[in-house]
Scaffold this motif. Structure first.
Motif, PDB file in Angstrom:
ATOM      1  N   GLY A 168       0.802  -1.219   0.000  1.00  0.00           N
ATOM      2  CA  GLY A 168       0.000   0.000   0.000  1.00  0.00           C
ATOM      3  C   GLY A 168       0.835   1.269   0.000  1.00  0.00           C
ATOM      4  O   GLY A 168       0.297   2.370  -0.060  1.00  0.00           O
ATOM      5  N   LEU A 169       2.161   1.127   0.056  1.00  0.00           N
ATOM      6  CA  LEU A 169       3.041   2.295   0.003  1.00  0.00           C
ATOM      7  C   LEU A 169       3.449   2.568  -1.437  1.00  0.00           C
ATOM      8  O   LEU A 169       3.762   1.636  -2.182  1.00  0.00           O
ATOM      9  CB  LEU A 169       4.317   2.057   0.819  1.00  0.00           C
ATOM     10  CG  LEU A 169       4.190   1.916   2.322  1.00  0.00           C
ATOM     11  CD1 LEU A 169       5.552   1.594   2.940  1.00  0.00           C
ATOM     12  CD2 LEU A 169       3.605   3.175   2.952  1.00  0.00           C
ATOM     13  N   SER A 170       3.461   3.839  -1.806  1.00  0.00           N
ATOM     14  CA  SER A 170       3.994   4.208  -3.106  1.00  0.00           C
ATOM     15  C   SER A 170       5.518   4.241  -3.020  1.00  0.00           C
ATOM     16  O   SER A 170       6.090   4.244  -1.920  1.00  0.00           O
ATOM     17  CB  SER A 170       3.476   5.585  -3.529  1.00  0.00           C
ATOM     18  OG  SER A 170       4.045   6.594  -2.697  1.00  0.00           O
ATOM     19  N   ALA A 171       6.164   4.280  -4.163  1.00  0.00           N
ATOM     20  CA  ALA A 171       7.626   4.396  -4.184  1.00  0.00           C
ATOM     21  C   ALA A 171       8.062   5.687  -3.484  1.00  0.00           C
ATOM     22  O   ALA A 171       9.068   5.713  -2.777  1.00  0.00           O
ATOM     23  CB  ALA A 171       8.151   4.346  -5.611  1.00  0.00           C
ATOM     24  N   ALA A 172       7.286   6.761  -3.654  1.00  0.00           N
ATOM     25  CA  ALA A 172       7.603   8.029  -2.991  1.00  0.00           C
ATOM     26  C   ALA A 172       7.448   7.914  -1.480  1.00  0.00           C
ATOM     27  O   ALA A 172       8.299   8.417  -0.723  1.00  0.00           O
ATOM     28  CB  ALA A 172       6.709   9.141  -3.538  1.00  0.00           C
ATOM     29  N   ASP A 173       6.388   7.245  -1.018  1.00  0.00           N
ATOM     30  CA  ASP A 173       6.219   7.001   0.421  1.00  0.00           C
ATOM     31  C   ASP A 173       7.436   6.270   0.967  1.00  0.00           C
ATOM     32  O   ASP A 173       7.991   6.634   2.009  1.00  0.00           O
ATOM     33  CB  ASP A 173       5.000   6.102   0.703  1.00  0.00           C
ATOM     34  CG  ASP A 173       3.653   6.704   0.370  1.00  0.00           C
ATOM     35  OD1 ASP A 173       3.524   7.940   0.330  1.00  0.00           O
ATOM     36  OD2 ASP A 173       2.717   5.906   0.161  1.00  0.00           O
ATOM     37  N   TYR A 174       7.834   5.220   0.271  1.00  0.00           N
ATOM     38  CA  TYR A 174       8.947   4.382   0.704  1.00  0.00           C
ATOM     39  C   TYR A 174      10.229   5.202   0.808  1.00  0.00           C
ATOM     40  O   TYR A 174      10.957   5.102   1.788  1.00  0.00           O
ATOM     41  CB  TYR A 174       9.123   3.211  -0.275  1.00  0.00           C
ATOM     42  CG  TYR A 174      10.088   2.157   0.208  1.00  0.00           C
ATOM     43  CD1 TYR A 174       9.655   1.114   1.012  1.00  0.00           C
ATOM     44  CD2 TYR A 174      11.429   2.204  -0.145  1.00  0.00           C
ATOM     45  CE1 TYR A 174      10.539   0.141   1.460  1.00  0.00           C
ATOM     46  CE2 TYR A 174      12.319   1.230   0.291  1.00  0.00           C
ATOM     47  CZ  TYR A 174      11.874   0.205   1.088  1.00  0.00           C
ATOM     48  OH  TYR A 174      12.741  -0.754   1.537  1.00  0.00           O
ATOM     49  N   GLU A 175      10.493   6.027  -0.205  1.00  0.00           N
ATOM     50  CA  GLU A 175      11.712   6.826  -0.210  1.00  0.00           C
ATOM     51  C   GLU A 175      11.770   7.771   0.990  1.00  0.00           C
ATOM     52  O   GLU A 175      12.803   7.902   1.650  1.00  0.00           O
ATOM     53  CB  GLU A 175      11.794   7.622  -1.523  1.00  0.00           C
ATOM     54  CG  GLU A 175      13.158   7.657  -2.080  1.00  0.00           C
ATOM     55  CD  GLU A 175      13.222   8.207  -3.494  1.00  0.00           C
ATOM     56  OE1 GLU A 175      14.311   8.699  -3.827  1.00  0.00           O
ATOM     57  OE2 GLU A 175      12.235   8.152  -4.241  1.00  0.00           O
ATOM     58  N   VAL A 176      10.656   8.418   1.280  1.00  0.00           N
ATOM     59  CA  VAL A 176      10.595   9.317   2.429  1.00  0.00           C
ATOM     60  C   VAL A 176      10.780   8.533   3.725  1.00  0.00           C
ATOM     61  O   VAL A 176      11.590   8.909   4.586  1.00  0.00           O
ATOM     62  CB  VAL A 176       9.260  10.104   2.449  1.00  0.00           C
ATOM     63  CG1 VAL A 176       9.063  10.827   3.776  1.00  0.00           C
ATOM     64  CG2 VAL A 176       9.210  11.096   1.283  1.00  0.00           C
ATOM     65  N   LEU A 177      10.051   7.434   3.868  1.00  0.00           N
ATOM     66  CA  LEU A 177      10.119   6.658   5.106  1.00  0.00           C
ATOM     67  C   LEU A 177      11.494   6.044   5.339  1.00  0.00           C
ATOM     68  O   LEU A 177      11.970   6.013   6.480  1.00  0.00           O
ATOM     69  CB  LEU A 177       9.041   5.571   5.116  1.00  0.00           C
ATOM     70  CG  LEU A 177       7.602   6.076   5.234  1.00  0.00           C
ATOM     71  CD1 LEU A 177       6.620   4.922   5.088  1.00  0.00           C
ATOM     72  CD2 LEU A 177       7.376   6.829   6.537  1.00  0.00           C
ATOM     73  N   VAL A 178      12.146   5.561   4.294  1.00  0.00           N
ATOM     74  CA  VAL A 178      13.492   4.991   4.453  1.00  0.00           C
ATOM     75  C   VAL A 178      14.434   6.047   5.012  1.00  0.00           C
ATOM     76  O   VAL A 178      15.170   5.798   5.971  1.00  0.00           O
ATOM     77  CB  VAL A 178      14.037   4.436   3.122  1.00  0.00           C
ATOM     78  CG1 VAL A 178      15.543   4.245   3.166  1.00  0.00           C
ATOM     79  CG2 VAL A 178      13.368   3.118   2.795  1.00  0.00           C
ATOM     80  N   ASN A 179      14.412   7.227   4.418  1.00  0.00           N
ATOM     81  CA  ASN A 179      15.332   8.277   4.858  1.00  0.00           C
ATOM     82  C   ASN A 179      15.035   8.730   6.282  1.00  0.00           C
ATOM     83  O   ASN A 179      15.961   8.949   7.071  1.00  0.00           O
ATOM     84  CB  ASN A 179      15.312   9.444   3.877  1.00  0.00           C
ATOM     85  CG  ASN A 179      16.168   9.167   2.674  1.00  0.00           C
ATOM     86  OD1 ASN A 179      17.365   9.404   2.699  1.00  0.00           O
ATOM     87  ND2 ASN A 179      15.568   8.626   1.628  1.00  0.00           N
TER      88      ASN A 179
END
Length: 162
Positions: A38-49
């Motif tokens: 349910g996470l977008s690639a953009a969500d993932y990028e923000v959350l990883v950082n």
């Protein structure tokens, strides 16, 4: 004005395959991530950082620099993620105009759930297709291009690089 240095056949083939590979890989990884978590690639990028940052928080400019996004894109993405409870903004106590972006407990749970499957997909789609020597070459190529890009102006007024 200097004469255009057109790409030769080898350069054109490499360039087009690189662009197509990059686009297709991002699309397939993003589609799988969205479907599975349910996470977008953009969500993932923000959350990883944010999850890797000290105290799970960064200044917006730090996050924008880390993911190479413009201020408006970051602001819109963070607003959407705030509405879903994945991140929160907070004031900076030492700078009245400053702010922090922080991962929430829900955001941390989401990234911890998504990361193993996403890494496995990246391994399956990308790393498993390459030999150790190819990975070393890719790292070397990436470093050379990034070094060249660091020599380039960041505005659109000057096209000279290195």
């Amino acid at each position: 004005m200097a004469e255009t240095r057109w790409l030769n056949e080898q350069e054109s083939k490499a360039w087009r395959q690189f662009l197509f590979m990059s686009s297709r890989l991002r699309r397939q990884l993003g589609t799988e991530l969205q479907r599975a978590t349910g996470l977008s690639a953009a969500d993932y990028e923000v959350l990883v950082n944010l999850s890797e940052a000290p105290d799970g928080r960064l200044r917006p400019s730090e996050l924008g620099n880390a993911i190479d996004w413009e201020k408006s894109r970051l602001s819109h993405q963070v607003s959407r993620m705030e509405q879903r409870g994945l991140v929160k903004r907070s004031a900076c106590k030492t700078d009245a105009r400053g702010a922090f972006l922080a991962i929430t407990p829900a955001g941390r749970r989401a990234i911890e759930k998504a990361a193993p499957a996403h890494v496995e997909q990246a391994r399956r789609m990308f790393f498993d297709a390459l030999t150790p020597a190819q990975l070393d070459s890719l790292a070397e190529i990436s470093a050379a291009v990034l070094d060249r890009l660091s020599e380039c102006p960041s505005d659109d007024t000057d096209t000279g690089c290195g």
